[in-house]
Each structure stands twice: as C-alpha cells, then as structure tokens.
Design a protein around this motif. Structure first.
Motif, PDB file in Angstrom:
ATOM      1  N   GLY A   1      53.667  58.558  52.213  1.00 17.57           N
ATOM      2  CA  GLY A   1      53.607  58.419  50.761  1.00 17.57           C
ATOM      3  C   GLY A   1      54.392  59.543  50.116  1.00 17.57           C
ATOM      4  N   SER A   2      54.812  59.329  48.856  1.00 16.22           N
ATOM      5  CA  SER A   2      55.675  60.322  48.220  1.00 16.22           C
ATOM      6  C   SER A   2      54.901  61.581  47.856  1.00 16.22           C
ATOM      7  CB  SER A   2      56.324  59.716  46.979  1.00 16.22           C
ATOM      8  OG  SER A   2      55.361  58.987  46.266  1.00 16.22           O
ATOM      9  N   ASN A   3      55.626  62.624  47.463  1.00 20.20           N
ATOM     10  CA  ASN A   3      55.008  63.888  47.077  1.00 20.20           C
ATOM     11  C   ASN A   3      54.002  63.644  45.968  1.00 20.20           C
ATOM     12  OD1 ASN A   3      58.238  65.153  47.521  1.00 20.20           O
ATOM     13  ND2 ASN A   3      56.512  65.670  48.814  1.00 20.20           N
ATOM     14  N   GLY A   4      52.830  64.237  46.115  1.00 20.78           N
ATOM     15  CA  GLY A   4      51.814  64.101  45.076  1.00 20.78           C
ATOM     16  C   GLY A   4      50.995  62.829  45.170  1.00 20.78           C
ATOM     17  N   ALA A   5      51.203  62.050  46.246  1.00 20.28           N
ATOM     18  CA  ALA A   5      50.469  60.795  46.388  1.00 20.28           C
ATOM     19  C   ALA A   5      48.983  61.031  46.654  1.00 20.28           C
ATOM     20  CB  ALA A   5      51.073  59.962  47.516  1.00 20.28           C
TER      21      ALA A   5
ATOM     22  N   ASP B   1      48.524  67.790  58.991  1.00 17.23           N
ATOM     23  CA  ASP B   1      49.198  67.643  57.698  1.00 17.23           C
ATOM     24  C   ASP B   1      50.614  68.207  57.777  1.00 17.23           C
ATOM     25  OD1 ASP B   1      49.934  67.327  55.106  1.00 17.23           O
ATOM     26  OD2 ASP B   1      48.173  68.294  54.242  1.00 17.23           O
ATOM     27  N   GLU B   2      51.591  67.332  58.003  1.00 20.55           N
ATOM     28  CA  GLU B   2      53.000  67.737  58.117  1.00 20.55           C
ATOM     29  C   GLU B   2      53.116  68.975  59.004  1.00 20.55           C
ATOM     30  OE1 GLU B   2      55.367  67.673  54.542  1.00 20.55           O
ATOM     31  OE2 GLU B   2      53.667  66.893  53.423  1.00 20.55           O
ATOM     32  N   HIS B   3      52.468  68.920  60.160  1.00 19.21           N
ATOM     33  CA  HIS B   3      52.333  70.144  60.946  1.00 19.21           C
ATOM     34  C   HIS B   3      53.612  70.531  61.681  1.00 19.21           C
ATOM     35  CE1 HIS B   3      51.807  67.131  63.977  1.00 19.21           C
ATOM     36  NE2 HIS B   3      51.612  67.992  64.946  1.00 19.21           N
TER      37      HIS B   3
ATOM     38  N   LYS C   1      47.981  62.661  49.810  1.00 15.13           N
ATOM     39  CA  LYS C   1      47.781  62.663  51.262  1.00 15.13           C
ATOM     40  C   LYS C   1      47.014  63.910  51.710  1.00 15.13           C
ATOM     41  CE  LYS C   1      52.229  62.651  51.961  1.00 15.13           C
ATOM     42  NZ  LYS C   1      52.727  62.763  50.567  1.00 15.13           N
ATOM     43  N   SER C   2      47.503  65.060  51.262  1.00 14.86           N
ATOM     44  CA  SER C   2      46.821  66.298  51.646  1.00 14.86           C
ATOM     45  C   SER C   2      45.411  66.333  51.082  1.00 14.86           C
ATOM     46  CB  SER C   2      47.594  67.518  51.138  1.00 14.86           C
ATOM     47  OG  SER C   2      48.870  67.550  51.721  1.00 14.86           O
ATOM     48  N   THR C   3      45.260  65.819  49.864  1.00 20.24           N
ATOM     49  CA  THR C   3      43.935  65.799  49.251  1.00 20.24           C
ATOM     50  C   THR C   3      42.980  64.931  50.073  1.00 20.24           C
ATOM     51  OG1 THR C   3      44.990  66.079  47.103  1.00 20.24           O
ATOM     52  CG2 THR C   3      42.698  65.356  47.107  1.00 20.24           C
TER      53      THR C   3
HETATM   54  N1  LIG Z   1      43.575  72.318  43.882  1.00 19.96           N
HETATM   55  C1  LIG Z   1      44.201  71.496  43.038  1.00 19.96           C
HETATM   56  N2  LIG Z   1      44.064  71.653  41.701  1.00 19.96           N
HETATM   57  C2  LIG Z   1      44.685  70.821  40.858  1.00 19.96           C
HETATM   58  N3  LIG Z   1      45.440  69.789  41.239  1.00 19.96           N
HETATM   59  C3  LIG Z   1      45.617  69.575  42.549  1.00 19.96           C
HETATM   60  C4  LIG Z   1      45.009  70.416  43.526  1.00 19.96           C
HETATM   61  N4  LIG Z   1      45.356  69.967  44.755  1.00 19.96           N
HETATM   62  C5  LIG Z   1      46.136  68.902  44.545  1.00 19.96           C
HETATM   63  N5  LIG Z   1      46.303  68.655  43.237  1.00 19.96           N
HETATM   64  C6  LIG Z   1      47.087  67.557  42.657  1.00 19.96           C
HETATM   65  O1  LIG Z   1      46.779  66.398  43.347  1.00 19.96           O
HETATM   66  C7  LIG Z   1      47.921  65.591  43.515  1.00 19.96           C
HETATM   67  C8  LIG Z   1      48.059  65.194  44.959  1.00 19.96           C
HETATM   68  O2  LIG Z   1      48.339  66.350  45.720  1.00 19.96           O
HETATM   69  P1  LIG Z   1      48.471  66.315  47.291  1.00 19.96           P
HETATM   70  O3  LIG Z   1      48.721  67.707  47.724  1.00 19.96           O
HETATM   71  O4  LIG Z   1      47.312  65.620  47.859  1.00 19.96           O
HETATM   72  O5  LIG Z   1      49.771  65.443  47.490  1.00 19.96           O
HETATM   73  P2  LIG Z   1      50.521  65.066  48.842  1.00 19.96           P
HETATM   74  O6  LIG Z   1      50.491  63.606  48.958  1.00 19.96           O
HETATM   75  O7  LIG Z   1      49.995  65.836  49.961  1.00 19.96           O
HETATM   76  O8  LIG Z   1      51.999  65.519  48.482  1.00 19.96           O
HETATM   77  P3  LIG Z   1      53.101  66.245  49.415  1.00 19.96           P
HETATM   78  O9  LIG Z   1      53.828  65.156  50.121  1.00 19.96           O
HETATM   79  O10 LIG Z   1      53.979  66.918  48.407  1.00 19.96           O
HETATM   80  O11 LIG Z   1      52.408  67.185  50.318  1.00 19.96           O
HETATM   81  C9  LIG Z   1      49.096  66.364  42.973  1.00 19.96           C
HETATM   82  O12 LIG Z   1      49.408  65.863  41.694  1.00 19.96           O
HETATM   83  C10 LIG Z   1      48.577  67.766  42.847  1.00 19.96           C
HETATM   84  O13 LIG Z   1      49.139  68.405  41.749  1.00 19.96           O
END
Ligand SMILES: Nc1ncnc2c1ncn2[C@@H]1O[C@H](COP(=O)(O)OP(=O)(O)OP(=O)(O)O)[C@@H](O)[C@H]1O
Ligand SMILES: [Mg+2]
Lengths: 302, 263
Positions: free
Chosen positions: B39-43, B172-174, B45-47
């Motif tokens: 998924g794209s940045n900010g989708a 996570d993108e390790h 995934k990490s959350t």
């Molecule tokens: N601790 C936090 N406080 C506020 N917003 C957060 C926090 N952690 C994540 N976000 C927001 O949640 C959204 C998803 O973030 P996440 O890191 O899960 O994306 P991702 O899919 O892992 O992206 P990437 O591919 O760039 O790693 C983003 O808009 C980010 O700004």
C-alpha cells in the motif's frame, strides 16, 4: 592523610555507584541522591541512637547490619518515590528527582527528630565495631581503611554478579534501548523502578556509612552530591576505558579516590593559587566540564 | 493465528478532531500463513502492525492472537506472542551490549531470574544460533552490537525476533535500509526462518515482486482500509503489473473524491 583520602574515596564511591547506575546504566538522570544520601545518613544515625543502648558499648556486628539496612531502606524508599512519580505522572526524570529531593528534605528532618543535625556522641556503633573487631591488629586509621576496603569488595562482588544475571543484563539493555526489553516480554516499568531503587539504596547506604565516619548526620549532607558523584563517575571513565561491567564498577571507586585526592589538594594547597574552600563546588563543576570535553577529544582522536 | 475485528485507530489532531488511520479494519490470518502487506505511504500499514504489537491502542475493535484476546494487553505482555523487526536496524538491539547479551535477552520471553545470563552452555547455544546467519558473527559474540554493519545488525535483530518462536512475526520494511546485497541476504534468511519455524508472518513491503514471490497472501491497504485481499489462485495468477493497476484504481478513487470536493 592518605588513609583518610582512601577511606573517604571508598565511602563516597558507594554513592557514586548509585549515580553510575542511574545516569549510565539506566540512562535516567536522577537527582534523587540529593535526598536519598541524607535519608540514609539520617536513618543510619537514628538507628544507632535508638538501638545503640540496647547493644551496649563496643559495638556489635548485628547493630552494624541494622544501621546499614536502615540506610539502604531509607535511600531505596526515596528511589521508589521518584520511580513512581516518573512512571505515573510521566514527567521528566529531572523533575521527578527534584520533587522527591524536595519532599525528602522535610522527611529527613523528621527522621532526625526535627533537628537539622544529629551528632553521634553517645556512641558510634559502626566505628566501635570495626575497632573492636580489628583491635590490636591495626592502627585505628588502618582498621577503618581495611573495613571500608572489605565492605567495598563485598559490594563490588554482589553488584558484579547482579549485572551478569538475567535481571542485570535486562537492566543494562533498558537504559540502552527500552524497545529491546519490551520485545523480550519484560515489564520496563517494573525493571526501571527496581533500578532506581537500587541506585538510591546504594546512595542511602553510603549516607549511613558517611554519617558514622563523620560522627554526625546532617540534613544538608546531600547538597551537591549529584555533581560530585557525576564528577567521580566521569573521572573514572576518563582514566579507564572499558565495556566490561566489572571494570566499569571498579573504576567508579578509582574515580572517587581521585576526586577526593583532588579535593584534598585543593583544600590543602589551593591557597597558593588563591583557592578557598568556598571554591570547591566551582572546581567540581569545572571538573565535570573538563571530563566531558576531554572524553570528546579522546573519542575524536581514537 | 491472528484475528482482528473492526479495529479502529485514530490520532487526535487537537480541538476534538480525529485523524482516523485504521477504519474498522478486519483481518484474519491462519496459522503458518505468510501475508505481504502493500500500500502507498500513509496507508496505515505500520499502524496496523503497531496495533497488533500493542504500540498503539485501539479506539474500538478486538485483536486476538492464538485465540487469546490481547486487545487490552500492554506491548511488553503481547511481546510474548509477537516477534518484531522494524525498518531501522538500530531499533531492535541494545547497541552498547554484546551480541551474546542481546541474544540471551531475546532467547526467552517473560520475567527474568537472578541467574547468570550467559553461562558457557548458553554461550555455545547462541553461537550455534548466530552461525545460521552465515555472517561469521559466532566468533564475535563478545563484541558490542554497535560495531556491526547495518545488514549484520538487522540480521541479528531478525534472529532475535524469531529465536523464541513467537506465534506471530511482524516485519515492517525490514530490508528497506539495507543495500541490495544485504537486503537479499536478510530476505533469504527471513524466508528460511519462517519456513523452518512454521511462523505466522505479516510482512510490510514496497517491493511488489518480492511480495508476490514470498507470501501466500497479499493484502493491499489504502487510506486505513483493506482494498484487496488476494490468496490461492487469485494470488498465484497476479502479476506486478496487475498489482500496480489495483493501486491506480485505488488512487483514482481518491482523485474522484478530490474533484467532488472542489466542485
Ligand atoms: N503517532 C502518530 N500520531 C499521529 N499520526 C500518526 C501517528 N502514526 C501514524 N500516523 C498517521 O497515520 C497514517 C498512517 O501511517 P503509517 O505509518 O501507518 O503509514 P504506512 O502505511 O506505514 O506508510 P509508509 O509506507 O510511509 O511507511 C499517516 O497519515 C500518519 O501520519
Ligand atoms: Mg510504514
């Protein structure tokens, strides 16, 4: 004179061990020692005063154990207070320490019976016991030195063992990278609390011994001990570099003896350079600055 | 086995406003399954991984691991079932401690005892474990981890994450911070550990071809939701181009919404 420096160096080295554990191992800049050191002194002196008559004159190893335990417990309680404030209120470590240290000023006054100073005139069980045990074998000064060396060796052995145990390794990892401890399924709050208690219990122990050595406990004993403890730790790090915990623990005592020697020199011959006893704190501060600067230079060149 | 039911994660923006990052997301992963999350940045995934590991709390929903409801458990409690490697090679290890101490710390989950941590038996076992990495670290057990290269350090972190055979492995993108050669090495190790230990794994990656070749199942996320979930025949017949197409469609929906807003 040289025995005096060594004995004081060893006693205050125990305090510096506490500073080393909080600042270096736990990476927790803890000011609580300004309260836990005098708390240990007050607890130890009060125990000597209250229990002393029951044991009679000449001292007793059991009474000594009670005094040392009082110091450990009083200091450990101060550490527990800081850990609770830090974890529950989520404040900066420095603030948590300042709160405890401020509160303990009044608590220490209460332990001392409302007076700022408690002299051990009626009897000094710790010194009496040391003298009576080593009586005849050594001169009074050297019996003190022998006893403090023995105490420090025992303490060193216990701590060196501890930092090789699973708990001790986890504590080291906590100060380094909390996440690695969490990933191991360990409660970081409990572990940090334990570490802060340990650090301040050591400061309290040093306080109890220092009170016996000086012959009195004073509510202002704690003033400036964080800075002198830090200067001690840094001096040690300056003269000996090592990643081994055993060496790191031992060098705290080397730093402490060096620090006491420097202070002695400043007191004795400082007048030649216009230095008065009022300047000792400034010298301590400059020592810390110098140690940090020198360690940076050393790191660059190596 | 992981079961996530209607998980909702949001971050407060102040003034009563919420940024919803996971929108009632449900996902069920069978034991032994390897899932790639793309998924794209900010989708989000990490959350999602953070929510499973307990790094961020759920606002609503339930997370079960191996049938245990761990929604309310702290991160360190959940770590008993979870092994984790993040993108940053410095994140998982204690740099000022030796390789041996780090491994001993990770080799068991749960409270510690007042027992010597690395007696010769343990040291020998850890040397055998670390030898699997094929990086010669077994002869450097007493060196500090801070002296390892990023690739070596990430490989060690991976070993530490799997050494206790956790119920779930979260990656996570390790390999993202590693050079191509090291990334290849760590990926191969990852594959081997997952197979050898029969781990259930969630792998976040931006590398489509790797996602296709390494996982049994592909989950695509967009804007806090799962927009595609491919497994079995669907996954086998999927191509990198097909995945990119799916992305475009998801993005296109965004553009359409933007246009709605501008009108
Ligand atoms: N601790 C936090 N406080 C506020 N917003 C957060 C926090 N952690 C994540 N976000 C927001 O949640 C959204 C998803 O973030 P996440 O890191 O899960 O994306 P991702 O899919 O892992 O992206 P990437 O591919 O760039 O790693 C983003 O808009 C980010 O700004
Ligand atoms: Mg991410």
């Amino acid at each position: 004179m040289i025995e005096g420096i060594l004995v004081e160096g060893l006693i205050y080295g125990i305090l510096a061990l506490g500073v080393f554990i909080s600042f270096r191992i736990l990476d927790f800049p803890d000011l609580t020692v300004e309260g836990s050191f005098p708390a240990g002194a007050a607890g130890g002196a009060m125990t000597a005063l209250v229990l002393g008559p029951k044991f009679g004159t000449g001292g007793s190893p059991l009474l000594v154990a009670c005094i040392l335990c009082a110091g450990l417990i009083a200091g450990g309680l101060a550490g527990f207070a800081t850990a609770e404030i830090y974890h529950r209120l989520k404040v900066h470590p420095l603030l948590a320490g300042i709160i405890t240290m401020t509160g303990f000023y009044s608590i220490n006054l209460r332990i001392l019976g409302g007076k700022p100073n408690l002299p051990l005139i009626a009897g000094n069980p710790l010194l009496d016991t040391v003298r009576s045990l080593l009586n005849g074998m050594l001169s009074p000064e050297f019996s003190l030195l022998a006893a403090s060396m023995l105490a420090v060796l025992v303490l060193f052995g216990i701590l060196d063992f501890f930092f090789h145990t699973e708990v001790g390794i986890a504590m080291g990892a906590l100060g380094d990278n909390e996440n690695s401890v969490i990933q191991a399924g360990i409660n970081p709050v409990r572990l940090r609390t334990l570490g802060i208690i340990l650090a301040n219990a050591l400061a309290g122990l040093a306080g109890a011994i220092a009170a016996s050595y000086q012959g009195f406990a004073d509510v202002n004993f704690g003033q400036g001990v964080v800075a002198s403890g830090l200067a001690t730790v840094m001096l040690g790090e300056l003269v000996i570099r090592s990643q081994y915990i055993g060496v790191q623990l031992a060098r705290v005592f080397i730093g402490s003896i060096l620090f006491k020697a420097l202070m002695y020199a400043a007191r004795s011959w400082g007048y030649l350079a216009g230095i008065t006893p009022n300047d000792l704190r400034l010298i301590t501060a400059l020592l810390i600055i110098g140690s940090i600067a020198l360690s940076k230079v050393g790191r660059k060149s190596s | 086995m992981i079961e996530i039911e209607s998980a909702r994660v949001s971050f407060s923006l102040g003034a009563g406003e919420e940024h919803v990052v996971l929108k009632n997301l449900s996902l069920s992963v069978k034991e032994g399954q390897t899932v790639s999350i793309i998924g794209s940045n900010g989708a989000g995934k990490s959350t999602l991984l953070n929510a499973i590991a307990g790094t961020v709390p759920l606002r609503a929903g339930i997370i079960c691991i191996d049938g245990v409801d761990c929604t309310r458990q702290a991160e360190w409690e959940r770590a008993r079932y979870v092994g984790r490697v993040r993108q940053n090679p410095l994140a998982g290890t204690a740099g000022a401690m030796t390789i041996l101490d780090n491994l001993a710390l990770a080799s068991r989950k749960g409270p510690r005892r007042l027992k010597i941590a690395t007696p010769p038996v343990i040291a020998r076992r850890m040397a055998e474990e670390v030898a699997q990495l094929g990086m010669g670290l077994e002869s450097r057990l007493h060196e500090n981890v801070s002296r390892l290269s990023g690739g070596q350090r990430q490989a060690l972190t991976l070993l530490m994450a799997v050494i206790s055979k956790p119920a779930v492995l979260l990656l996570d993108e390790h390999t993202a911070a590693l050079d191509p050669a090291n990334a290849e090495k760590v990926s191969a190790l990852t594959k081997r550990f997952i197979q050898e230990f029969g781990l259930t794994a969630l792998i976040v990656t931006h590398d489509m071809s790797r996602a296709l070749s390494e996982a049994d199942r592909i989950v695509m996320m967009h804007d806090g939701e799962i927009i595609a979930d491919l497994s079995g025949e669907e996954k086998t017949s999927m191509t990198v181009a097909g995945l990119v197409d799916l992305f475009r469609k998801a993005r296109g929906r965004d553009y359409a919404e933007d246009r709605d807003l501008l009108r």
